[in-house]
Write a protein that holds these residues in place. Structure first.
Motif, PDB file in Angstrom:
ATOM      1  N   ALA A 108      90.408  21.376  68.403  1.00 47.73           N
ATOM      2  CA  ALA A 108      90.287  21.371  69.782  1.00 47.73           C
ATOM      3  C   ALA A 108      91.344  20.442  70.460  1.00 47.73           C
ATOM      4  O   ALA A 108      91.526  19.174  70.109  1.00 47.73           O
ATOM      5  CB  ALA A 108      89.074  21.168  70.468  1.00 47.73           C
ATOM      6  N   ALA A 109      92.324  20.986  71.302  1.00 51.97           N
ATOM      7  CA  ALA A 109      93.328  20.132  71.910  1.00 51.97           C
ATOM      8  C   ALA A 109      93.187  19.725  73.246  1.00 51.97           C
ATOM      9  O   ALA A 109      92.602  20.451  73.976  1.00 51.97           O
ATOM     10  CB  ALA A 109      94.731  20.908  71.909  1.00 51.97           C
ATOM     11  N   SER A 110      93.690  18.388  73.582  1.00 59.31           N
ATOM     12  CA  SER A 110      93.200  17.972  74.932  1.00 59.31           C
ATOM     13  C   SER A 110      94.517  17.176  75.568  1.00 59.31           C
ATOM     14  O   SER A 110      95.038  16.935  74.620  1.00 59.31           O
ATOM     15  CB  SER A 110      91.772  17.218  75.024  1.00 59.31           C
ATOM     16  N   GLY A 111      94.303  16.788  76.691  1.00 59.63           N
ATOM     17  CA  GLY A 111      95.671  15.960  77.197  1.00 59.63           C
ATOM     18  C   GLY A 111      96.541  16.713  77.566  1.00 59.63           C
ATOM     19  O   GLY A 111      96.604  17.811  78.028  1.00 59.63           O
ATOM     20  N   ARG A 112      97.950  16.442  77.385  1.00 59.18           N
ATOM     21  CA  ARG A 112      98.980  16.964  77.684  1.00 59.18           C
ATOM     22  C   ARG A 112      99.262  18.187  76.792  1.00 59.18           C
ATOM     23  O   ARG A 112     100.248  18.201  75.713  1.00 59.18           O
ATOM     24  CB  ARG A 112     100.117  16.037  77.467  1.00 59.18           C
ATOM     25  N   THR A 113      98.576  19.210  76.664  1.00 61.84           N
ATOM     26  CA  THR A 113      98.523  20.312  75.917  1.00 61.84           C
ATOM     27  C   THR A 113      99.935  21.233  75.974  1.00 61.84           C
ATOM     28  O   THR A 113     100.277  21.635  74.935  1.00 61.84           O
ATOM     29  CB  THR A 113      97.398  21.198  75.734  1.00 61.84           C
ATOM     30  N   ASP A 114     100.487  20.923  77.163  1.00 65.63           N
ATOM     31  CA  ASP A 114     101.846  21.645  77.119  1.00 65.63           C
ATOM     32  C   ASP A 114     103.054  20.979  76.596  1.00 65.63           C
ATOM     33  O   ASP A 114     103.969  21.385  76.804  1.00 65.63           O
ATOM     34  CB  ASP A 114     101.800  21.982  78.624  1.00 65.63           C
ATOM     35  N   ALA A 115     102.693  19.671  76.139  1.00 65.23           N
ATOM     36  CA  ALA A 115     103.857  18.839  75.559  1.00 65.23           C
ATOM     37  C   ALA A 115     104.312  19.582  74.319  1.00 65.23           C
ATOM     38  O   ALA A 115     105.514  19.215  74.025  1.00 65.23           O
ATOM     39  CB  ALA A 115     103.296  17.378  75.373  1.00 65.23           C
ATOM     40  N   THR A 116     103.460  20.281  73.451  1.00 62.16           N
ATOM     41  CA  THR A 116     104.028  20.938  72.331  1.00 62.16           C
ATOM     42  C   THR A 116     103.485  22.218  72.346  1.00 62.16           C
ATOM     43  O   THR A 116     102.625  22.581  73.146  1.00 62.16           O
ATOM     44  CB  THR A 116     103.385  20.136  71.068  1.00 62.16           C
ATOM     45  N   ASP A 117     104.244  22.874  71.449  1.00 60.80           N
ATOM     46  CA  ASP A 117     104.128  24.484  71.194  1.00 60.80           C
ATOM     47  C   ASP A 117     103.376  24.992  69.970  1.00 60.80           C
ATOM     48  O   ASP A 117     103.065  26.255  69.997  1.00 60.80           O
ATOM     49  CB  ASP A 117     105.428  25.092  71.616  1.00 60.80           C
ATOM     50  N   ALA A 118     103.505  24.025  69.158  1.00 62.79           N
ATOM     51  CA  ALA A 118     103.316  24.549  67.787  1.00 62.79           C
ATOM     52  C   ALA A 118     101.807  24.014  67.139  1.00 62.79           C
ATOM     53  O   ALA A 118     101.572  22.652  67.457  1.00 62.79           O
ATOM     54  CB  ALA A 118     104.155  24.657  66.709  1.00 62.79           C
ATOM     55  N   MET A 119     101.065  24.693  66.455  1.00 60.18           N
ATOM     56  CA  MET A 119      99.770  23.727  65.949  1.00 60.18           C
ATOM     57  C   MET A 119      99.855  24.346  64.442  1.00 60.18           C
ATOM     58  O   MET A 119     100.083  25.550  63.877  1.00 60.18           O
ATOM     59  CB  MET A 119      98.421  24.488  66.531  1.00 60.18           C
ATOM     60  N   ALA A 120      99.374  23.517  63.666  1.00 54.90           N
ATOM     61  CA  ALA A 120      99.358  23.889  62.190  1.00 54.90           C
ATOM     62  C   ALA A 120      98.118  22.905  61.356  1.00 54.90           C
ATOM     63  O   ALA A 120      97.479  22.053  62.170  1.00 54.90           O
ATOM     64  CB  ALA A 120     100.527  23.513  61.471  1.00 54.90           C
ATOM     65  N   TRP A 121      97.704  23.549  60.347  1.00 54.75           N
ATOM     66  CA  TRP A 121      96.757  22.853  59.504  1.00 54.75           C
ATOM     67  C   TRP A 121      97.446  22.129  58.322  1.00 54.75           C
ATOM     68  O   TRP A 121      98.431  23.097  57.581  1.00 54.75           O
ATOM     69  CB  TRP A 121      95.628  23.914  59.124  1.00 54.75           C
ATOM     70  N   PHE A 122      97.306  21.087  57.812  1.00 56.11           N
ATOM     71  CA  PHE A 122      97.836  20.583  56.594  1.00 56.11           C
ATOM     72  C   PHE A 122      96.505  20.080  55.960  1.00 56.11           C
ATOM     73  O   PHE A 122      95.214  20.114  56.462  1.00 56.11           O
ATOM     74  CB  PHE A 122      98.298  19.440  56.946  1.00 56.11           C
ATOM     75  N   ARG A 123      96.654  19.693  54.636  1.00 55.16           N
ATOM     76  CA  ARG A 123      95.473  19.380  53.894  1.00 55.16           C
ATOM     77  C   ARG A 123      95.933  18.247  52.834  1.00 55.16           C
ATOM     78  O   ARG A 123      97.160  18.418  52.330  1.00 55.16           O
ATOM     79  CB  ARG A 123      94.650  20.342  52.929  1.00 55.16           C
ATOM     80  N   GLN A 124      94.992  17.274  52.449  1.00 56.04           N
ATOM     81  CA  GLN A 124      95.481  16.448  51.497  1.00 56.04           C
ATOM     82  C   GLN A 124      94.202  16.109  50.452  1.00 56.04           C
ATOM     83  O   GLN A 124      93.305  15.570  50.949  1.00 56.04           O
ATOM     84  CB  GLN A 124      95.701  15.009  52.163  1.00 56.04           C
ATOM     85  N   GLY A 125      94.771  16.790  49.317  1.00 62.13           N
ATOM     86  CA  GLY A 125      93.481  16.549  48.573  1.00 62.13           C
ATOM     87  C   GLY A 125      93.531  15.063  47.606  1.00 62.13           C
ATOM     88  O   GLY A 125      94.726  14.290  47.717  1.00 62.13           O
ATOM     89  N   PRO A 126      92.596  14.668  46.899  1.00 59.26           N
ATOM     90  CA  PRO A 126      92.381  13.482  46.373  1.00 59.26           C
ATOM     91  C   PRO A 126      93.686  13.121  45.313  1.00 59.26           C
ATOM     92  O   PRO A 126      94.114  14.070  44.434  1.00 59.26           O
ATOM     93  CB  PRO A 126      91.255  13.585  45.471  1.00 59.26           C
ATOM     94  N   GLY A 127      94.472  12.059  45.720  1.00 61.82           N
ATOM     95  CA  GLY A 127      95.509  11.823  44.928  1.00 61.82           C
ATOM     96  C   GLY A 127      96.753  12.852  45.077  1.00 61.82           C
ATOM     97  O   GLY A 127      97.972  12.715  44.265  1.00 61.82           O
ATOM     98  N   LYS A 128      96.862  13.519  46.144  1.00 59.27           N
ATOM     99  CA  LYS A 128      98.005  14.365  46.382  1.00 59.27           C
ATOM    100  C   LYS A 128      98.635  14.151  47.673  1.00 59.27           C
ATOM    101  O   LYS A 128      98.095  13.410  48.442  1.00 59.27           O
ATOM    102  CB  LYS A 128      97.461  15.663  46.459  1.00 59.27           C
TER     103      LYS A 128
END
Length: 121
Positions: free
Chosen positions: A22-42
């Motif tokens: 969920a995005a809040s605040g100045r949501t019009d400040a950016t245009d792209a959303m993404a998911w990243f992940r970080q596994g143990p030691g990676k």
């Protein structure tokens, strides 16, 4: 822009989860959303991306066909549905916001706090 990720948990191999950001605040400040992940030691890696004003979606190779990113503009929320989960999908999943969908973390200006996904074998 503030991002709040949720929906992580513990699932068995082959299970599914839906993450929300969920995005809040100045949501019009950016245009792209993404998911990243970080596994143990990676290192942190790109999972999927989408733009608020364009339905085109982008996926890492490991995510294509199993994961699905979508958005609800009215709710300023981006979702990541993950199916056929594997133990190697275990990681902290982060949502991020930026100007363009790119696979490099440094391209994003705003980050959520992360939600843990654990897939047991």
């Amino acid at each position: 822009v503030q991002l709040q990720a949720s929906g992580g948990g513990l699932v068995h191999t082959g299970g599914s989860l839906r993450l929300s950001c969920a995005a809040s605040g100045r949501t019009d400040a950016t245009d792209a959303m993404a998911w990243f992940r970080q596994g143990p030691g990676k290192e942190r890696e790109f999972v999927a991306g989408i733009k608020w004003n364009n339905p085109v979606t982008y996926y890492a190779n490991f995510a294509a066909g199993r994961f699905s990113i979508s958005r609800d503009n009215a709710k300023n929320t981006v979702y990541l549905v993950m199916n056929s989960l594997k133990p190697e999908d275990t990681a902290v999943y982060y949502c991020a916001s930026g100007d363009l969908v790119r696979s490099t973390p440094s391209s994003y200006s705003y980050w959520g706090q992360g939600t843990q996904v654990t897939v047991s074998s």
